[in-house]
Design a protein around this motif. Sequence first.
Motif, PDB file in Angstrom:
ATOM      1  N   VAL A  66      65.635   4.058  11.369  1.00 15.84           N
ATOM      2  CA  VAL A  66      65.507   2.773  10.678  1.00 15.84           C
ATOM      3  C   VAL A  66      64.442   2.874   9.590  1.00 15.84           C
ATOM      4  O   VAL A  66      64.660   2.438   8.452  1.00 15.84           O
ATOM      5  CB  VAL A  66      65.187   1.627  11.666  1.00 15.84           C
ATOM      6  CG1 VAL A  66      64.797   0.351  10.925  1.00 15.84           C
ATOM      7  CG2 VAL A  66      66.376   1.364  12.578  1.00 15.84           C
ATOM      8  N   ILE A  67      63.298   3.451   9.908  1.00 11.05           N
ATOM      9  CA  ILE A  67      62.221   3.560   8.918  1.00 11.05           C
ATOM     10  C   ILE A  67      62.694   4.348   7.703  1.00 11.05           C
ATOM     11  O   ILE A  67      62.425   3.965   6.557  1.00 11.05           O
ATOM     12  CB  ILE A  67      60.953   4.184   9.538  1.00 11.05           C
ATOM     13  CG1 ILE A  67      60.376   3.279  10.641  1.00 11.05           C
ATOM     14  CG2 ILE A  67      59.904   4.488   8.465  1.00 11.05           C
ATOM     15  CD1 ILE A  67      59.910   1.920  10.185  1.00 11.05           C
ATOM     16  N   MET A  68      63.416   5.430   7.925  1.00 13.24           N
ATOM     17  CA  MET A  68      63.919   6.241   6.811  1.00 13.24           C
ATOM     18  C   MET A  68      64.923   5.479   5.942  1.00 13.24           C
ATOM     19  O   MET A  68      65.088   5.791   4.765  1.00 13.24           O
ATOM     20  CB  MET A  68      64.583   7.522   7.324  1.00 13.24           C
ATOM     21  CG  MET A  68      63.616   8.493   7.905  1.00 13.24           C
ATOM     22  SD  MET A  68      62.548   9.145   6.626  1.00 13.24           S
ATOM     23  CE  MET A  68      61.789  10.445   7.526  1.00 13.24           C
ATOM     24  N   ALA A  69      65.582   4.468   6.515  1.00 10.22           N
ATOM     25  CA  ALA A  69      66.596   3.715   5.768  1.00 10.22           C
ATOM     26  C   ALA A  69      66.015   2.519   5.009  1.00 10.22           C
ATOM     27  O   ALA A  69      66.734   1.879   4.247  1.00 10.22           O
ATOM     28  CB  ALA A  69      67.694   3.244   6.723  1.00 10.22           C
ATOM     29  N   ILE A  70      64.749   2.224   5.205  1.00  8.24           N
ATOM     30  CA  ILE A  70      64.127   1.086   4.518  1.00  8.24           C
ATOM     31  C   ILE A  70      63.793   1.467   3.083  1.00  8.24           C
ATOM     32  O   ILE A  70      63.193   2.501   2.837  1.00  8.24           O
ATOM     33  CB  ILE A  70      62.851   0.620   5.265  1.00  8.24           C
ATOM     34  CG1 ILE A  70      63.225   0.067   6.637  1.00  8.24           C
ATOM     35  CG2 ILE A  70      62.082  -0.414   4.443  1.00  8.24           C
ATOM     36  CD1 ILE A  70      62.034  -0.227   7.521  1.00  8.24           C
ATOM     37  N   GLN A  71      64.185   0.594   2.157  1.00  5.58           N
ATOM     38  CA  GLN A  71      63.891   0.819   0.746  1.00  5.58           C
ATOM     39  C   GLN A  71      63.182  -0.398   0.163  1.00  5.58           C
ATOM     40  O   GLN A  71      63.572  -1.533   0.409  1.00  5.58           O
ATOM     41  CB  GLN A  71      65.171   1.073  -0.037  1.00  5.58           C
ATOM     42  CG  GLN A  71      65.852   2.353   0.344  1.00  5.58           C
ATOM     43  CD  GLN A  71      67.062   2.614  -0.535  1.00  5.58           C
ATOM     44  OE1 GLN A  71      67.455   1.786  -1.345  1.00  5.58           O
ATOM     45  NE2 GLN A  71      67.649   3.774  -0.382  1.00  5.58           N
ATOM     46  N   LYS A  72      62.143  -0.124  -0.603  1.00  4.82           N
ATOM     47  CA  LYS A  72      61.437  -1.146  -1.386  1.00  4.82           C
ATOM     48  C   LYS A  72      60.859  -2.275  -0.545  1.00  4.82           C
ATOM     49  O   LYS A  72      60.740  -3.401  -1.012  1.00  4.82           O
ATOM     50  CB  LYS A  72      62.338  -1.688  -2.487  1.00  4.82           C
ATOM     51  CG  LYS A  72      62.746  -0.619  -3.483  1.00  4.82           C
ATOM     52  CD  LYS A  72      63.601  -1.182  -4.573  1.00  4.82           C
ATOM     53  CE  LYS A  72      64.004  -0.065  -5.537  1.00  4.82           C
ATOM     54  NZ  LYS A  72      64.912  -0.514  -6.551  1.00  4.82           N
ATOM     55  N   LYS A  73      60.508  -1.987   0.675  1.00 11.19           N
ATOM     56  CA  LYS A  73      59.836  -2.947   1.548  1.00 11.19           C
ATOM     57  C   LYS A  73      58.620  -2.257   2.138  1.00 11.19           C
ATOM     58  O   LYS A  73      58.616  -1.044   2.357  1.00 11.19           O
ATOM     59  CB  LYS A  73      60.760  -3.427   2.676  1.00 11.19           C
ATOM     60  CG  LYS A  73      61.983  -4.163   2.188  1.00 11.19           C
ATOM     61  CD  LYS A  73      61.620  -5.476   1.532  1.00 11.19           C
ATOM     62  CE  LYS A  73      62.875  -6.183   1.041  1.00 11.19           C
ATOM     63  NZ  LYS A  73      62.607  -7.476   0.496  1.00 11.19           N
ATOM     64  N   PRO A  74      57.563  -3.003   2.409  1.00 12.78           N
ATOM     65  CA  PRO A  74      56.354  -2.377   2.939  1.00 12.78           C
ATOM     66  C   PRO A  74      56.555  -1.815   4.347  1.00 12.78           C
ATOM     67  O   PRO A  74      57.226  -2.427   5.183  1.00 12.78           O
ATOM     68  CB  PRO A  74      55.321  -3.497   2.939  1.00 12.78           C
ATOM     69  CG  PRO A  74      56.032  -4.744   2.592  1.00 12.78           C
ATOM     70  CD  PRO A  74      57.409  -4.429   2.167  1.00 12.78           C
ATOM     71  N   ILE A  75      55.953  -0.665   4.567  1.00 11.95           N
ATOM     72  CA  ILE A  75      55.919  -0.025   5.878  1.00 11.95           C
ATOM     73  C   ILE A  75      54.450   0.205   6.201  1.00 11.95           C
ATOM     74  O   ILE A  75      53.740   0.869   5.453  1.00 11.95           O
ATOM     75  CB  ILE A  75      56.703   1.298   5.886  1.00 11.95           C
ATOM     76  CG1 ILE A  75      58.174   1.048   5.538  1.00 11.95           C
ATOM     77  CG2 ILE A  75      56.562   1.991   7.247  1.00 11.95           C
ATOM     78  CD1 ILE A  75      58.982   2.302   5.283  1.00 11.95           C
ATOM     79  N   VAL A  76      54.016  -0.365   7.310  1.00 13.95           N
ATOM     80  CA  VAL A  76      52.614  -0.292   7.730  1.00 13.95           C
ATOM     81  C   VAL A  76      52.528   0.565   8.985  1.00 13.95           C
ATOM     82  O   VAL A  76      53.252   0.324   9.952  1.00 13.95           O
ATOM     83  CB  VAL A  76      52.050  -1.702   8.030  1.00 13.95           C
ATOM     84  CG1 VAL A  76      50.592  -1.617   8.450  1.00 13.95           C
ATOM     85  CG2 VAL A  76      52.227  -2.622   6.829  1.00 13.95           C
ATOM     86  N   ILE A  77      51.631   1.533   8.946  1.00 18.34           N
ATOM     87  CA  ILE A  77      51.455   2.440  10.077  1.00 18.34           C
ATOM     88  C   ILE A  77      50.036   2.298  10.609  1.00 18.34           C
ATOM     89  O   ILE A  77      49.072   2.379   9.851  1.00 18.34           O
ATOM     90  CB  ILE A  77      51.744   3.895   9.655  1.00 18.34           C
ATOM     91  CG1 ILE A  77      53.194   4.019   9.166  1.00 18.34           C
ATOM     92  CG2 ILE A  77      51.471   4.853  10.813  1.00 18.34           C
ATOM     93  CD1 ILE A  77      53.567   5.387   8.660  1.00 18.34           C
ATOM     94  N   CYS A  78      49.937   2.109  11.926  1.00 18.02           N
ATOM     95  CA  CYS A  78      48.644   1.925  12.592  1.00 18.02           C
ATOM     96  C   CYS A  78      48.437   3.053  13.599  1.00 18.02           C
ATOM     97  O   CYS A  78      48.900   2.962  14.741  1.00 18.02           O
ATOM     98  CB  CYS A  78      48.617   0.571  13.305  1.00 18.02           C
ATOM     99  SG  CYS A  78      48.959  -0.819  12.215  1.00 18.02           S
ATOM    100  N   PRO A  79      47.763   4.111  13.168  1.00 16.32           N
ATOM    101  CA  PRO A  79      47.563   5.255  14.071  1.00 16.32           C
ATOM    102  C   PRO A  79      46.747   4.886  15.309  1.00 16.32           C
ATOM    103  O   PRO A  79      45.843   4.047  15.250  1.00 16.32           O
ATOM    104  CB  PRO A  79      46.783   6.255  13.213  1.00 16.32           C
ATOM    105  CG  PRO A  79      47.037   5.844  11.801  1.00 16.32           C
ATOM    106  CD  PRO A  79      47.195   4.348  11.852  1.00 16.32           C
TER     107      PRO A  79
END
Length: 183
Positions: free
Chosen positions: A106-119
């Motif tokens: 799903v993450i790989m298919a997201i375009q032009k939308k914010p992706i936030v990662i919290c390690p």
Amino acid sequence: MKNIILGVSGSIAAYKAADLANTFTKEGHAVHVIMTASAQQFITPITFQTLTKNKVYTEMFDEIIYEDVRHISLAQKVDIALIAPATANIIGKLAAGIADDMLTTVIMAIQKKPIVICPAMNTAMYENPVTQDNIKKLSGYGYQFVEPREARLACGDLGKGALANLDAIIAAVHRLLEQGAIV
């Protein structure tokens, strides 16, 4: 109302993702939780389903819907994706372009939308040059990171690697939702 994907990967901090799901749901957002197999060792899907009133996705092929390719439809309707907690494994997979489960696909298919990662991981894992290179690589692609904090970790070590405070994560999501799509 915004559509939020909440990705949960296998860290002891996975239980804190329930508070995030609850907060965003109470704010009126539609929260769609995707859990890795490792995350399910720490917290169950029923917790998130109860809080969000939405199906929780755990498997790539758990249902076949002929009019809908689920990983694409989720990616297309999302306003923001949040991975909290994000392990070194999930960060590494994304940086390498590996899409071998529902969350990474799903993450790989997201375009032009914010992706936030919290390690969230042990300090040695977080400071490992490979992890740091993966974070730099993803940052270069526009992924947003909410830095982990220094704390006593589950393993007993004291250092940077604990999931960021939930208020900081929520504030980052709100800020990015206000900004809208990434161009």
